[in-house]
Scaffold this motif. Structure first.
Motif, PDB file in Angstrom:
ATOM      1  N   ARG A 117       0.838  -1.196   0.000  1.00 32.60           N
ATOM      2  CA  ARG A 117       0.000   0.000   0.000  1.00 32.60           C
ATOM      3  C   ARG A 117       0.878   1.254   0.000  1.00 32.60           C
ATOM      4  NH1 ARG A 117      -2.341   3.453  -1.085  1.00 32.60           N
ATOM      5  NH2 ARG A 117      -4.260   4.434  -0.374  1.00 32.60           N
ATOM      6  N   TYR A 118       2.016   1.169   0.691  1.00 25.62           N
ATOM      7  CA  TYR A 118       2.898   2.337   0.816  1.00 25.62           C
ATOM      8  C   TYR A 118       3.578   2.639  -0.506  1.00 25.62           C
ATOM      9  CZ  TYR A 118       1.906   1.576   5.679  1.00 25.62           C
ATOM     10  OH  TYR A 118       1.240   1.417   6.857  1.00 25.62           O
ATOM     11  N   ALA A 121       1.212   4.308  -2.850  1.00 19.84           N
ATOM     12  CA  ALA A 121       1.001   5.734  -2.561  1.00 19.84           C
ATOM     13  C   ALA A 121       2.184   6.559  -3.051  1.00 19.84           C
ATOM     14  CB  ALA A 121       0.794   5.939  -1.063  1.00 19.84           C
ATOM     15  N   ASP A 122       3.398   6.083  -2.796  1.00 20.84           N
ATOM     16  CA  ASP A 122       4.583   6.809  -3.270  1.00 20.84           C
ATOM     17  C   ASP A 122       4.605   6.859  -4.795  1.00 20.84           C
ATOM     18  OD1 ASP A 122       5.433   7.320  -0.717  1.00 20.84           O
ATOM     19  OD2 ASP A 122       6.880   5.668  -0.646  1.00 20.84           O
ATOM     20  N   ALA A 125       2.188   9.410  -6.123  1.00 21.57           N
ATOM     21  CA  ALA A 125       2.703  10.779  -5.958  1.00 21.57           C
ATOM     22  C   ALA A 125       3.802  11.078  -6.973  1.00 21.57           C
ATOM     23  CB  ALA A 125       3.225  10.968  -4.528  1.00 21.57           C
ATOM     24  N   ASP A 281      -9.202   6.430   0.263  1.00 15.97           N
ATOM     25  CA  ASP A 281      -9.130   7.046   1.582  1.00 15.97           C
ATOM     26  C   ASP A 281     -10.281   8.031   1.736  1.00 15.97           C
ATOM     27  OD1 ASP A 281      -8.390   9.575   0.546  1.00 15.97           O
ATOM     28  OD2 ASP A 281      -6.264   9.087   0.654  1.00 15.97           O
ATOM     29  N   SER A 283     -10.469  11.295   1.982  1.00 17.75           N
ATOM     30  CA  SER A 283     -10.526  12.476   1.113  1.00 17.75           C
ATOM     31  C   SER A 283     -10.988  12.090  -0.283  1.00 17.75           C
ATOM     32  CB  SER A 283      -9.156  13.154   1.040  1.00 17.75           C
ATOM     33  OG  SER A 283      -8.802  13.631   2.307  1.00 17.75           O
ATOM     34  N   HIS A 699     -14.310  22.777  -1.426  1.00 14.27           N
ATOM     35  CA  HIS A 699     -14.261  23.118  -0.004  1.00 14.27           C
ATOM     36  C   HIS A 699     -15.206  22.157   0.686  1.00 14.27           C
ATOM     37  CE1 HIS A 699     -11.915  26.678  -0.714  1.00 14.27           C
ATOM     38  NE2 HIS A 699     -12.748  27.038  -1.673  1.00 14.27           N
ATOM     39  N   PHE A 703     -12.775  15.620   6.350  1.00 23.25           N
ATOM     40  CA  PHE A 703     -13.586  15.748   7.557  1.00 23.25           C
ATOM     41  C   PHE A 703     -13.169  16.950   8.405  1.00 23.25           C
ATOM     42  CE2 PHE A 703     -15.372  11.157   7.968  1.00 23.25           C
ATOM     43  CZ  PHE A 703     -16.372  11.502   7.086  1.00 23.25           C
ATOM     44  N   MET A 704     -12.108  17.650   7.994  1.00 21.38           N
ATOM     45  CA  MET A 704     -11.797  18.914   8.660  1.00 21.38           C
ATOM     46  C   MET A 704     -12.766  20.003   8.214  1.00 21.38           C
ATOM     47  SD  MET A 704      -7.642  18.638   8.811  1.00 21.38           S
ATOM     48  CE  MET A 704      -7.417  20.238   8.160  1.00 21.38           C
TER      49      MET A 704
ATOM     50  N   MET B   1      -3.720   9.243   1.781  1.00 24.36           N
ATOM     51  CA  MET B   1      -3.530   9.550   3.202  1.00 24.36           C
ATOM     52  C   MET B   1      -2.375   8.749   3.772  1.00 24.36           C
ATOM     53  SD  MET B   1      -5.738  11.843   3.993  1.00 24.36           S
ATOM     54  CE  MET B   1      -6.338  11.904   5.674  1.00 24.36           C
ATOM     55  N   ILE B   2      -1.344   8.580   2.945  1.00 25.04           N
ATOM     56  CA  ILE B   2      -0.162   7.867   3.425  1.00 25.04           C
ATOM     57  C   ILE B   2       1.026   8.790   3.250  1.00 25.04           C
ATOM     58  CG2 ILE B   2       1.412   5.965   2.903  1.00 25.04           C
ATOM     59  CD1 ILE B   2      -1.061   4.283   2.333  1.00 25.04           C
ATOM     60  N   ARG B  44       0.404  14.898   2.860  1.00 25.50           N
ATOM     61  CA  ARG B  44       1.674  15.246   2.202  1.00 25.50           C
ATOM     62  C   ARG B  44       1.862  16.759   2.103  1.00 25.50           C
ATOM     63  NH1 ARG B  44       4.103  10.421  -1.362  1.00 25.50           N
ATOM     64  NH2 ARG B  44       3.212   8.729  -0.144  1.00 25.50           N
ATOM     65  N   ARG B 189     -19.071  22.990  14.947  1.00 26.55           N
ATOM     66  CA  ARG B 189     -19.230  21.621  15.428  1.00 26.55           C
ATOM     67  C   ARG B 189     -18.046  21.309  16.322  1.00 26.55           C
ATOM     68  NH1 ARG B 189     -17.293  16.863  12.066  1.00 26.55           N
ATOM     69  NH2 ARG B 189     -15.507  17.593  13.230  1.00 26.55           N
ATOM     70  N   ASP B 192     -14.256  21.222  15.286  1.00 25.82           N
ATOM     71  CA  ASP B 192     -13.940  22.125  14.187  1.00 25.82           C
ATOM     72  C   ASP B 192     -13.102  23.266  14.764  1.00 25.82           C
ATOM     73  OD1 ASP B 192     -13.923  23.182  11.626  1.00 25.82           O
ATOM     74  OD2 ASP B 192     -15.774  24.326  11.925  1.00 25.82           O
ATOM     75  N   PHE B 193     -12.385  23.958  13.880  1.00 24.55           N
ATOM     76  CA  PHE B 193     -11.671  25.134  14.342  1.00 24.55           C
ATOM     77  C   PHE B 193     -12.694  26.179  14.780  1.00 24.55           C
ATOM     78  CE2 PHE B 193      -8.653  23.114  11.471  1.00 24.55           C
ATOM     79  CZ  PHE B 193      -7.540  23.066  12.282  1.00 24.55           C
ATOM     80  N   LEU B 261     -15.457  29.246   5.294  1.00 27.79           N
ATOM     81  CA  LEU B 261     -16.627  28.399   5.536  1.00 27.79           C
ATOM     82  C   LEU B 261     -17.249  28.658   6.906  1.00 27.79           C
ATOM     83  CD1 LEU B 261     -15.335  24.957   4.201  1.00 27.79           C
ATOM     84  CD2 LEU B 261     -16.839  26.568   3.041  1.00 27.79           C
TER      85      LEU B 261
END
Lengths: 785, 291
Positions: A117-118, A121-122, A125, A281, A283, A699, A703-704, B1-2, B44, B189, B192-193, B261
């Motif tokens: 998996r690693y 991903a590399d 990229a 993933d 995102s 935007h 999940f951020m 996400m790696i 990254r 929420r 959240d920030f 946002l």
């Protein structure tokens, strides 16, 4: 139930614990990413940073030098095999990988296959891509303006307009509006949101070059349909394709489509001869998988001065991203949006929808709703409140005045649906009583005098689920029946298989309960299996709250077929004529001598050891159930909010949900469905949305930024039921998976708008962020009168 | 996400950690709680050559009063701020803020040092430390230095901390009688920030007037913002409705928010004022011996 009342353990109406939870709560579920095959490789995807760009070069040399990387797949490789594009469920087409142009940010550009998996991903990229940015269109209205950059230059029609669809009586509706005493109109935007299920999408594809068998473990809600599509697209013989949908961590419509990653893993396996795993993933899931909603709606209601509604007119622009990859029944490009007359007897109605391409990811899936029903219910329930506001009548009163009355069912709506059963006033009155509606209105009046903001919102929704009758419903031509195969083994134990696929709904329990009730066999003795196309009977899968209305019905029908045969065996065992046997209180009994009886378990043993000469041995049946109609669950929700005037923050103080899903199989599971659905309805009302800037940058792509509610924000849900069985379903059940997601958003929006009545507000687009409320409060002093 | 490959070190002393930081000369990142760093690496957006995990260094996790100061060690967990009887009694602004930081999972790992020196304007503790007039103690190749937190934040993710230095401790002037502090924040929420946050610290003299004041803001500018004009306007004044209201207005003026946002700039500016007033009211009640 009293101790004497005859019942079977785990039968209908019992809150038995879910069979599947023993493994889930121990962390012993078996999801796609838990599966590891010998020699398995991993696939990762290079994605576009641009929303619209020409690809001028893809260089793979650096990626191929990353230790562990075995192959890089580009659009050109796929084009050589005629696989660069694939069909969508809506007969549009979607790129697996682009050969020359990317059309949304995060679109797949190249796939990298590696031994870990690693390394994958590399490698992803390290793929170098040269882009030449093209003009971006993210607003569907602008996309339809003359001179807008055409996104899909591959189509004959050099335009971003995809389709126009309309239904209803246009002339009659116009006439009703001309003669209307009162007309209210409103623009409503339901933003793009994402199902964000706990498990993201993924698969393991394995082409066994020796046997010629192709197996794919896949996060899909519809394994059988996927197998047929694979057979038709690839030409592989269908019997050599096996689709396995193991445990699924939430689908909500997002696991109906075929995503490029599935195809890429399949191609990679064919190319390498190894099993290839692709799991996206978080995102990638949020940025590239099918979105939901994104409807720009204009609605108008005509009414008499006394509040009686007469006609409804709706014009909508649907933003589909760069391709129409919705998952609607073929006949209905806007899904079942025309349930939009809701719980009210509009004499005339007309609905039109246009769809546009934009530089956004594709989709338009039914997010926990039966194909655009959420959009419809939000519209009509907001419009009823706007009408109440305009007429200065209480919104509960307006609804009670207008509801389709219980004796009008089956009711044919102006847009062509035949509602099976309902008691809308019954549900609303029950909710009003539980929440003390009159008391809340008194409290609100007092608070308004003190300048405090409190609001009460109602939503009296009508759902349409259980797709569906084969004369009207198909996906890519596959009719939307569903199936059950029930086999009783010699010791009276059952294995039952279904064409649907649970993603957390609890089918292993509820189907067992239906069978327990029909067969008199305890639910504990019934094992339910789904999701493996090698073993399960053909079906169209689980979405649109269709499992109980279709496969649940098939369970009943298959069990009743078994009972027919079992009756003959029972007669043989009891040495009477089959005509003297009746099925009563979960056993075959000699009429008039109820103590002379045989249980289904007795019969099952005999079916293998002592079956009557002239009948077949064994005890099993298959049923393919083609429902005669849709089912129409309904309910009334009432929400109370308090608003902080200084900050604009909305707090849901109480939320009462009265649901009617017909006969209830497992009250605990129904409550669980309502709790989850309400939370998923609360989310877009106050928190969730995916926005794009003018360059097509997302935007809300992690999940951020994409704010899924936590336990802290989620209100305490108060649930109650009324029971109005479906007259055409074998056990009267209607389906409940989606009612709450559909019904909750307008209740919350109506409550906030109600709280802001002193400011003369009639509508706020969801999600209602604190700043939107603050702007209204800040804009002016309360208006009087 | 790696994340891309990186080296990993787990030193057992501050000296060892600083030697590693020196060796990587800006290419290494310190790993404490990791709740900001690891996501950046998985996206990254940060690609450090090495992580220096300071969690095994002894004596970096403590909350204690000593001489003229309250000392908080760099790897003290956010949750420890909530559990400390001393802080609840004398420095309630810190438990206030800790309660507002994400959720228990994050608070169990996230550290005071990381929160203070990450340089994200959305972090909650920087505004608290500004309001309290804290100092930061660092150790680098050239030895130890003490920096006033008011000189620490230069820009978003840019601080006065040298990449070869390790933050080891935060020092806050010891709380006195008639002192009260509070933190207020609103967010869309939990986790959240902040839409905005405000920290207030008031010391009253024997007559009940404001002797010293500290007001600082979260999430409404490129860094946490010390609202000096707002606090200055309170000094020597009676903490009445008029003066507190004026200070809150001045705090809003000190805010320098972006529209995003979480809301348009004018909303965030207004929230800076609203929250400053709420924090001042709470701080005042505490200074007067209330809750």
């Amino acid at each position: 139930m009293s101790a004497e009342a005859p019942h079977v353990k785990g039968g209908l109406g019992q809150s038995i614990l879910r069979k599947e939870d023993a493994r889930f709560i121990r962390g012993k579920g078996n999801y796609v990413d838990d599966i590891k095959l010998p020699g398995m490789l991993y696939l990762d995807i290079t994605r576009s940073p641009y929303a619209h760009a020409k690809i001028t070069a893809i260089r793979t040399e650096k990626a191929l030098k990353v230790p562990g990387v075995l192959a890089v797949i580009t659009g050109k490789d796929l084009a050589a095999a005629n696989l660069a594009w694939m069909p969508t469920l809506m007969s549009d087409k979607q790129m697996v990988l682009p050969t020359d142009t990317v059309m949304y940010q995060a679109q797949e550009v190249a796939a990298v296959v590696a031994d870990s998996r690693y390394a994958a991903a590399d490698g992803a990229a390290a793929v170098e891509v040269d882009y030449e940015p093209l003009p971006v269109v993210t607003n569907p209205f602008k996309a339809l303006e003359p001179g807008a950059p055409v996104i899909r230059t591959d189509r004959k029609e050099q335009s971003n307009h995809i389709w126009h669809w309309e239904t209803g009586d246009k002339a009659g509706t116009e006439e009703a509006f001309r003669s209307a005493e009162v007309v209210v109109g409103q623009d409503l935007y339901i933003p793009r949101i994402h199902v964000s299920s706990m498990e993201t999408c993924g698969c393991i594809a394995h082409m066994d070059s020796v046997s010629g068998r192709f197996t794919i473990y896949m996060t899909t809600q519809a394994p059988h349909a996927i197998r047929t599509v694979y057979a038709l697209v690839t030409g592989l013989p269908e019997q050599n394709i096996r689709v396995v949908s193991p445990d699924i961590g939430g689908g909500f419509g997002g696991k109906v489509p075929v995503y490029p990653g599935y195809v890429l893993a399949s191609v990679a396996s064919i190319k390498t001869g190894h099993p290839v795993k692709w799991v996206e993933d978080r995102s990638e899931n949020l940025q590239a998988d099918s979105f939901a909603r994104d409807y720009h709606i204009h609605a108008e209601v005509a009414a008499r001065k006394d509040g009686t509604v007469t006609a409804l007119k709706v014009k909508t622009l649907a933003d589909h991203g760069y391709t129409d990859a919705a998952a609607n029944p073929s006949k209905f490009p806007a899904g079942l949006f025309h349930i939009i007359t809701g719980s009210y007897p509009f004499a005339k109605a007309f609905v039109e929808v246009d769809a546009a391409y934009t530089n956004k990811p594709p989709g338009g899936i039914a997010y926990r709703c039966s194909f655009r029903v959420t959009e419809a219910v939000y519209t009509i329930e907001r419009m009823m409140d706007i009408l109440a506001h305009r007429l200065k009548v209480d919104p509960a009163e307006l609804r009670l005045k207008n509801f389709i009355p219980p004796d009008a069912f089956p009711y044919k709506s102006a847009l062509g649906w035949t509602y099976d059963s309902g008691n809308y006033a019954g549900a609303l009155k029950k909710a009003m009583e539980i929440i003390d509606y009159a008391g809340l209105r008194r409290e609100q009046a007092e608070k308004r005098r003190r300048g405090e903001l409190m609001g009460i919102g109602i939503s009296s929704f009508t759902e349409i689920v259980g797709a569906g009758p084969s004369h009207t419903f198909d996906i890519l031509g596959l009719k939307m029946f569903d199936s059950a195969e029930v086999r009783i083994h010699p010791t009276g134990k059952v294995i039952a298989r279904f064409g649907t696929k649970s993603q957390g709904q609890g089918h292993e329990t509820t189907y067992a309960q239906i069978l327990a009730e029909e067969l008199g066999i305890p639910a504990d003795d019934i094992r339910v299996e789904e999701g493996d196309t090698d073993t399960a009977p053909y079906g169209l899968g689980t979405y649109a709250s269709r499992s109980t209305p279709t496969a649940g019905a098939a369970a009943s029908m298959a069990a009743r077929k078994i009972r027919e045969k079992a009756k003959k065996i029972a007669a043989h065992l009891l040495e009477v004529s089959p005509d003297d046997i009746e099925w009563k209180d979960y056993a075959f009994r000699v009429k008039g001598v109820p103590t002379k009886s045989k249980t289904m378990q007795d019969v099952a043993f005999a079916a293998y050891t002592n079956h009557p000469q002239g009948t077949e041995a064994g005890l099993e049946a298959v049923d393919y159930y083609d429902p005669p109609n849709m089912t129409y669950p309904f309910g009334s929700y009432i929400c109370v909010v308090d608003i902080d005037k200084e900050t604009g923050q909305v707090k849901v103080r109480r939320f009462v949900a009265v649901d009617d899903c017909g006969t209830i199989i497992n009250p605990m599971i129904v409550d669980g469905q309502i709790h989850g659905g309400l939370t998923m309805g609360f989310a877009p009302a106050l928190l969730e949305e995916i926005q794009y800037d003018e360059n097509g940058n997302i935007h809300g792509g992690s999940f951020m930024e994409y704010l899924v509610p936590t336990a802290v924000e989620t209100p305490h849900w108060e649930t109650a039921k009324t029971v109005t069985p479906s007259p055409h379903h074998p056990i009267g059940a209607k389906g409940v998976g989606e009612s709450a997601t559909v019904g909750a958003p307008p209740a919350i929006a109506n409550a906030v708008v109600d709280a802001l009545q002193p400011y003369g507000v009639e509508h706020i687009d969801i999600p209602i962020h604190p700043w939107k409320v603050w702007q209204i409060i800040h804009a002016g002093a309360p208006k009087t009168g | 996400m790696i994340p891309p490959a990186f080296e990993y070190y787990a030193p057992h002393s501050v000296d060892e950690a600083v030697a590693l930081l020196r060796r990587f000369n800006g290419e290494a990142k310190v790993l404490a709680g990791g709740h900001s760093l690891i996501p950046l690496m998985k996206l990254r957006l940060a690609e450090p050559a090495a992580l220096i995990d300071i969690n095994r260094i002894p004596n970096l996790s403590f909350i204690q009063e000593e001489g003229t100061h309250l000392r908080i060690g760099a790897t003290t967990r956010t949750n420890d701020l909530l559990d400390s009887e001393l802080l609840r009694r004398s420095y309630p602004i810190l438990p206030d803020a800790a309660q507002e930081i994400a959720d228990p999972l994050v608070r169990n790992l996230g550290t005071v040092g990381g929160n203070v020196c990450h340089g994200d304007p959305g972090n909650d503790l920087p505004a608290c430390m500004l309001a309290l007039g804290a100092e930061l103690v660092t150790v680098g190749p050239k030895g130890s230095r003490t920096l006033p937190v008011s000189d620490f934040y230069k820009d978003t993710f840019v601080t006065a901390l040298d990449p070869t230095e390790l933050l080891v401790e935060v020092r806050v002037p010891k709380a006195r009688a008639r002192q009260g502090s509070a933190y207020q924040k609103i967010e869309k929420r939990v986790g959240d920030f902040a839409i905005a946050g405000a920290a207030a610290n008031l010391l009253l003299d024997a007559s009940g007037r404001v002797e010293t004041a500290g007001i600082a803001l979260t999430g409404v500018g490129p860094t946490a913002i010390l609202a000096s004009a707002a606090s200055g306007a309170l000094v020597g004044q009676s903490p009445d409705d008029q003066h507190l209201g004026h200070a809150a207005t001045l705090a809003g003026t000190a805010a320098d928010p972006n529209s995003d946002l979480r809301g348009p700039a004018e909303y965030k500016r207004a929230m800076a004022s609203v929250l400053t007033r709420r924090a001042l009211d709470r701080a005042l009640a505490r200074a007067r011996g209330g809750g």
